[in-house]
Design a protein around this motif. Structure first.
Motif, PDB file in Angstrom:
ATOM      1  N   ARG A 278      -8.557  -9.316  -5.285  1.00  0.00           N
ATOM      2  CA  ARG A 278      -9.597  -9.054  -4.258  1.00  0.00           C
ATOM      3  C   ARG A 278     -10.045  -7.436  -4.191  1.00  0.00           C
ATOM      4  O   ARG A 278     -11.338  -7.655  -3.601  1.00  0.00           O
ATOM      5  CB  ARG A 278      -9.136  -9.497  -2.633  1.00  0.00           C
ATOM      6  N   MET A 279      -9.379  -6.219  -3.978  1.00  0.00           N
ATOM      7  CA  MET A 279     -10.171  -5.472  -4.299  1.00  0.00           C
ATOM      8  C   MET A 279     -10.633  -5.027  -4.895  1.00  0.00           C
ATOM      9  O   MET A 279     -12.147  -4.356  -4.868  1.00  0.00           O
ATOM     10  CB  MET A 279      -8.933  -3.923  -3.435  1.00  0.00           C
ATOM     11  N   LEU A 280     -10.587  -4.689  -6.590  1.00  0.00           N
ATOM     12  CA  LEU A 280     -11.083  -4.652  -7.331  1.00  0.00           C
ATOM     13  C   LEU A 280     -12.859  -5.328  -7.459  1.00  0.00           C
ATOM     14  O   LEU A 280     -13.178  -4.568  -7.797  1.00  0.00           O
ATOM     15  CB  LEU A 280     -10.638  -4.761  -8.916  1.00  0.00           C
ATOM     16  N   GLU A 281     -12.540  -6.793  -7.381  1.00  0.00           N
ATOM     17  CA  GLU A 281     -13.626  -7.115  -7.843  1.00  0.00           C
ATOM     18  C   GLU A 281     -14.525  -7.522  -6.992  1.00  0.00           C
ATOM     19  O   GLU A 281     -15.384  -7.551  -6.525  1.00  0.00           O
ATOM     20  CB  GLU A 281     -13.241  -9.159  -7.794  1.00  0.00           C
ATOM     21  N   SER A 282     -14.445  -7.139  -5.399  1.00  0.00           N
ATOM     22  CA  SER A 282     -15.213  -6.301  -3.876  1.00  0.00           C
ATOM     23  C   SER A 282     -15.549  -5.068  -4.587  1.00  0.00           C
ATOM     24  O   SER A 282     -16.228  -4.725  -4.187  1.00  0.00           O
ATOM     25  CB  SER A 282     -14.538  -6.124  -3.063  1.00  0.00           C
ATOM     26  N   GLY A 283     -15.663  -4.120  -5.483  1.00  0.00           N
ATOM     27  CA  GLY A 283     -16.345  -2.296  -5.335  1.00  0.00           C
ATOM     28  C   GLY A 283     -15.460  -2.167  -4.909  1.00  0.00           C
ATOM     29  O   GLY A 283     -16.288  -0.665  -5.099  1.00  0.00           O
ATOM     30  N   GLU A 284     -14.237  -2.137  -4.888  1.00  0.00           N
ATOM     31  CA  GLU A 284     -13.358  -1.088  -4.575  1.00  0.00           C
ATOM     32  C   GLU A 284     -12.992  -0.137  -5.828  1.00  0.00           C
ATOM     33  O   GLU A 284     -13.121   0.140  -7.023  1.00  0.00           O
ATOM     34  CB  GLU A 284     -11.859  -0.752  -3.546  1.00  0.00           C
ATOM     35  N   ASP A 285     -12.950   1.125  -5.452  1.00  0.00           N
ATOM     36  CA  ASP A 285     -12.974   3.207  -6.602  1.00  0.00           C
ATOM     37  C   ASP A 285     -11.230   2.511  -6.863  1.00  0.00           C
ATOM     38  O   ASP A 285     -10.602   2.037  -5.923  1.00  0.00           O
ATOM     39  CB  ASP A 285     -13.125   4.057  -6.005  1.00  0.00           C
ATOM     40  N   PRO A 286     -11.202   2.222  -7.960  1.00  0.00           N
ATOM     41  CA  PRO A 286     -10.230   2.129  -8.841  1.00  0.00           C
ATOM     42  C   PRO A 286      -8.750   2.925  -8.560  1.00  0.00           C
ATOM     43  O   PRO A 286      -7.721   2.664  -8.575  1.00  0.00           O
ATOM     44  CB  PRO A 286     -10.016   1.413 -10.228  1.00  0.00           C
ATOM     45  N   LEU A 287      -9.851   4.231  -8.885  1.00  0.00           N
ATOM     46  CA  LEU A 287      -8.821   5.040  -8.852  1.00  0.00           C
ATOM     47  C   LEU A 287      -7.624   5.231  -7.266  1.00  0.00           C
ATOM     48  O   LEU A 287      -6.927   5.959  -7.029  1.00  0.00           O
ATOM     49  CB  LEU A 287      -9.865   6.928  -8.730  1.00  0.00           C
ATOM     50  N   TYR A 288      -8.397   5.100  -6.379  1.00  0.00           N
ATOM     51  CA  TYR A 288      -8.370   4.838  -4.913  1.00  0.00           C
ATOM     52  C   TYR A 288      -7.070   3.900  -5.228  1.00  0.00           C
ATOM     53  O   TYR A 288      -5.405   4.566  -4.749  1.00  0.00           O
ATOM     54  CB  TYR A 288      -9.049   4.403  -3.690  1.00  0.00           C
ATOM     55  N   VAL A 289      -7.330   3.233  -5.575  1.00  0.00           N
ATOM     56  CA  VAL A 289      -5.819   1.830  -5.946  1.00  0.00           C
ATOM     57  C   VAL A 289      -4.927   2.085  -6.665  1.00  0.00           C
ATOM     58  O   VAL A 289      -3.632   2.170  -6.078  1.00  0.00           O
ATOM     59  CB  VAL A 289      -6.303   0.250  -6.727  1.00  0.00           C
ATOM     60  N   ALA A 290      -5.555   3.243  -7.618  1.00  0.00           N
ATOM     61  CA  ALA A 290      -4.299   3.600  -8.574  1.00  0.00           C
ATOM     62  C   ALA A 290      -3.525   4.677  -7.736  1.00  0.00           C
ATOM     63  O   ALA A 290      -2.011   4.856  -7.478  1.00  0.00           O
ATOM     64  CB  ALA A 290      -5.008   4.259 -10.081  1.00  0.00           C
ATOM     65  N   ARG A 291      -4.417   5.985  -6.710  1.00  0.00           N
ATOM     66  CA  ARG A 291      -3.487   6.640  -6.523  1.00  0.00           C
ATOM     67  C   ARG A 291      -2.422   6.172  -5.187  1.00  0.00           C
ATOM     68  O   ARG A 291      -1.216   6.704  -5.137  1.00  0.00           O
ATOM     69  CB  ARG A 291      -4.497   7.986  -5.419  1.00  0.00           C
ATOM     70  N   ARG A 292      -2.504   4.937  -4.932  1.00  0.00           N
ATOM     71  CA  ARG A 292      -2.166   4.118  -3.760  1.00  0.00           C
ATOM     72  C   ARG A 292      -0.586   3.799  -4.406  1.00  0.00           C
ATOM     73  O   ARG A 292       0.806   3.406  -3.683  1.00  0.00           O
ATOM     74  CB  ARG A 292      -2.485   3.319  -3.194  1.00  0.00           C
ATOM     75  N   VAL A 293      -0.783   3.680  -6.004  1.00  0.00           N
ATOM     76  CA  VAL A 293       0.226   2.888  -6.256  1.00  0.00           C
ATOM     77  C   VAL A 293       1.084   4.041  -6.885  1.00  0.00           C
ATOM     78  O   VAL A 293       2.943   3.996  -7.164  1.00  0.00           O
ATOM     79  CB  VAL A 293      -0.299   1.630  -8.226  1.00  0.00           C
ATOM     80  N   ILE A 294       0.195   5.116  -7.139  1.00  0.00           N
ATOM     81  CA  ILE A 294       1.222   6.583  -7.858  1.00  0.00           C
ATOM     82  C   ILE A 294       2.324   6.836  -5.938  1.00  0.00           C
ATOM     83  O   ILE A 294       3.042   7.014  -6.067  1.00  0.00           O
ATOM     84  CB  ILE A 294       0.815   7.797  -7.601  1.00  0.00           C
ATOM     85  N   ARG A 295       1.788   6.837  -5.132  1.00  0.00           N
ATOM     86  CA  ARG A 295       2.393   7.065  -3.408  1.00  0.00           C
ATOM     87  C   ARG A 295       3.533   5.937  -3.618  1.00  0.00           C
ATOM     88  O   ARG A 295       4.838   6.496  -3.063  1.00  0.00           O
ATOM     89  CB  ARG A 295       1.312   6.929  -2.634  1.00  0.00           C
ATOM     90  N   PHE A 296       3.397   4.870  -4.015  1.00  0.00           N
ATOM     91  CA  PHE A 296       4.514   3.530  -3.919  1.00  0.00           C
ATOM     92  C   PHE A 296       5.725   3.759  -4.829  1.00  0.00           C
ATOM     93  O   PHE A 296       6.842   3.827  -4.289  1.00  0.00           O
ATOM     94  CB  PHE A 296       3.868   1.937  -3.849  1.00  0.00           C
ATOM     95  N   ALA A 297       5.434   4.334  -6.120  1.00  0.00           N
ATOM     96  CA  ALA A 297       6.289   4.553  -7.068  1.00  0.00           C
ATOM     97  C   ALA A 297       7.366   5.693  -6.538  1.00  0.00           C
ATOM     98  O   ALA A 297       8.325   5.303  -6.770  1.00  0.00           O
ATOM     99  CB  ALA A 297       5.777   5.105  -8.185  1.00  0.00           C
ATOM    100  N   SER A 298       7.090   6.617  -5.728  1.00  0.00           N
ATOM    101  CA  SER A 298       8.172   7.230  -5.208  1.00  0.00           C
ATOM    102  C   SER A 298       8.831   6.833  -3.554  1.00  0.00           C
ATOM    103  O   SER A 298       9.470   7.274  -3.192  1.00  0.00           O
ATOM    104  CB  SER A 298       7.463   9.126  -4.252  1.00  0.00           C
ATOM    105  N   GLU A 299       7.964   5.970  -3.004  1.00  0.00           N
ATOM    106  CA  GLU A 299       7.788   5.818  -1.478  1.00  0.00           C
ATOM    107  C   GLU A 299       9.012   4.472  -1.843  1.00  0.00           C
ATOM    108  O   GLU A 299      10.402   4.621  -0.906  1.00  0.00           O
ATOM    109  CB  GLU A 299       6.816   5.922  -0.881  1.00  0.00           C
ATOM    110  N   ASP A 300       8.645   3.911  -2.745  1.00  0.00           N
ATOM    111  CA  ASP A 300       9.712   2.417  -2.621  1.00  0.00           C
ATOM    112  C   ASP A 300      10.325   1.977  -3.234  1.00  0.00           C
ATOM    113  O   ASP A 300      10.992   0.887  -3.632  1.00  0.00           O
ATOM    114  CB  ASP A 300       8.785   1.570  -2.641  1.00  0.00           C
TER     115      ASP A 300
END
Length: 439
Positions: A278-300
């Motif tokens: 939903r995010m990527l196909e709507s034009g979201e910056d993939p780097l923004y999503v990737a940064r959130r995934v990095i955060r998730f890797a340590s947070e969760d």
């Protein structure tokens, strides 16, 4: 003020959505939770007793229409104001006139469409007049008013949340458009129920979009002299690609990234990959999503699977190097990995607890034993005195106190028994047992 139609303007020349705009509550589609019999908003409108309010909802759900129904119903002076073309000068002029009207016992209702487009100074210009009752403010916004409307102004307004229309409500509206004389009631239109449902699904809860799509389908239908036949190929041209509801700077942005994060946390790869798409196909910056995934890797995930961080960072690098659409599969790999990885929030909790203590003990001195002593004066003041270099000991450990006295023996990191973190838990316990024995 509301613009009047000219002598030469034919009603039929207006878009279908404008021709079918409801004139009263009985003609209104959707929002039964607010406008059903006996509901609060319906009572306020019917009794001409509206107070300052904000209509918040996605496009095409009836925010402006409700304001126009209030305009038709009220005995107050009704002013239609647009945030797009109005500045502070215009606001002050209207406010002064409203103030004069109040002295003569006349109410003024001011409708502000797209109120989120007003900046803070413009919104502040309304506040004193709302406070003293010179105007009743009705604002309409597609954005979360918690973020877009000044808190002082928001606290003086009742917020009504308008929901996207359901598919069955949109189907009913489309069928009405085909029968109503204001719509296509004077024409013979042949369209199947399946195609009406397809239009309703495509509209994604937006009545205006549904009516516009139907109008386009009729205009592109096959006319045989007696009727217009809408075939599947005609409709496919009108709904070739669904426009996803997503605003990269608005509330839906935060809703969907939250949905992605929480789906991964809940170990649900199917939901996670859907919200990612939903995010990527709507034009979201993939780097923004990737940064959130990095955060998730340590947070969760944390030390339950230390490889999670490596994979998240690798996905970010892949996005940086190749971009969309190719990098979608790289982020998808990381998202599915995070979803299936064992979960631990021990690192996140450890930092939060340490942060609270750090903020409350900003002046706490560093123990002398672990301070550096680069000068003779510092040595004389016992900086570093008694320091034990762990690498020089048999067990590579010492019993030195490294926390300030006020936080002695405080434990921030409490490892779980998930995944590989159980090994870190065992190692930490062994270290604590050794220090207790050798202190």
């Amino acid at each position: 003020m509301e613009q009047q139609n000219t002598f030469f303007e034919k009603p039929q020349s207006q878009p279908l959505a404008a021709r079918l705009r409801p004139q009263d509550l009985d003609d209104f589609f959707g929002q039964k939770h607010l406008l059903g019999e006996g509901k609060v908003l319906r009572k306020l409108i019917e009794n001409d007793n509206v107070s300052s309010m904000i209509f918040w909802g996605p496009p095409g759900v009836g925010k402006t229409t409700l304001a126009r129904i209030i305009a038709n119903k009220t005995k107050a002076n009704f002013i239609d104001f647009s945030a797009v073309v109005s500045g502070i000068k215009e606001i002050k002029q209207v406010m002064e006139q409203a103030d004069k009207n109040r002295r003569f016992g006349e109410k003024t209702i001011l409708f502000v469409d797209e109120i989120h487009r007003f900046n803070k100074a413009q919104q502040d210009a309304f506040l004193p007049f709302v406070e003293k009752g010179s105007i009743i403010l009705i604002g309409a916004t597609t954005e979360n008013p918690s973020f877009e409307v000044n808190s002082a102004l928001l606290s003086r307004c009742k917020v009504f949340v308008l929901n996207a229309l359901k598919t069955e409500e949109l189907c009913e509206l489309l069928k009405k458009a085909l029968k109503d004389e204001r719509g296509f009631g004077n024409e013979k239109i042949e369209i199947s129920d399946d195609m009406i449902k397809a239009i309703a699904n495509f509209a994604n809860g937006d009545a205006r979009s549904a009516l516009s799509t139907l109008e386009m389908a009729v205009l592109n239908g096959d006319f045989d002299g007696e009727k217009t036949v809408i075939r599947e190929e005609n409709l496919e041209q009108c709904i070739s690609r669904k426009s996803l509801l997503y605003d990269k700077k608005g509330e839906e942005h935060y809703n969907i990234i939250s949905a992605l994060h929480k789906s991964m946390r809940n170990s649900d790869p199917d939901a996670a990959i859907y919200w990612l798409a939903r995010m990527l196909e709507s034009g979201e910056d993939p780097l923004y999503v990737a940064r959130r995934v990095i955060r998730f890797a340590s947070e969760d995930v944390g030390l339950a699977d230390p490889r999670a961080m490596e994979i998240a960072v690798a996905a970010f690098q892949a996005c940086h190097m190749i971009g969309m659409p190719e990098c979608s599969v790289n982020i998808a790999e990381a998202v599915i990995y995070m979803s299936l990885a064992p979960k631990s929030n021990a690192i996140d909790k450890a930092y939060f607890a340490a942060k609270q203590d750090a903020l409350n003990t900003l002046a706490e001195p560093v123990p002398l034993i672990i301070r550096n002593a680069p000068t003779k004066l510092m040595e004389d003041l016992n900086y570093g005195k008694g320091y034990i270099y762990a690498h020089d000991t048999k067990d590579k450990l010492s019993a030195m106190q490294c926390l300030p006295d006020s936080l002695k023996n405080k434990q921030y990191y409490n490892p779980t028994s998930e995944g590989l973190e159980i090994k870190f838990k065992e190692r930490l316990q062994a270290i604590k047992d050794w220090k207790k024995k050798n202190s």
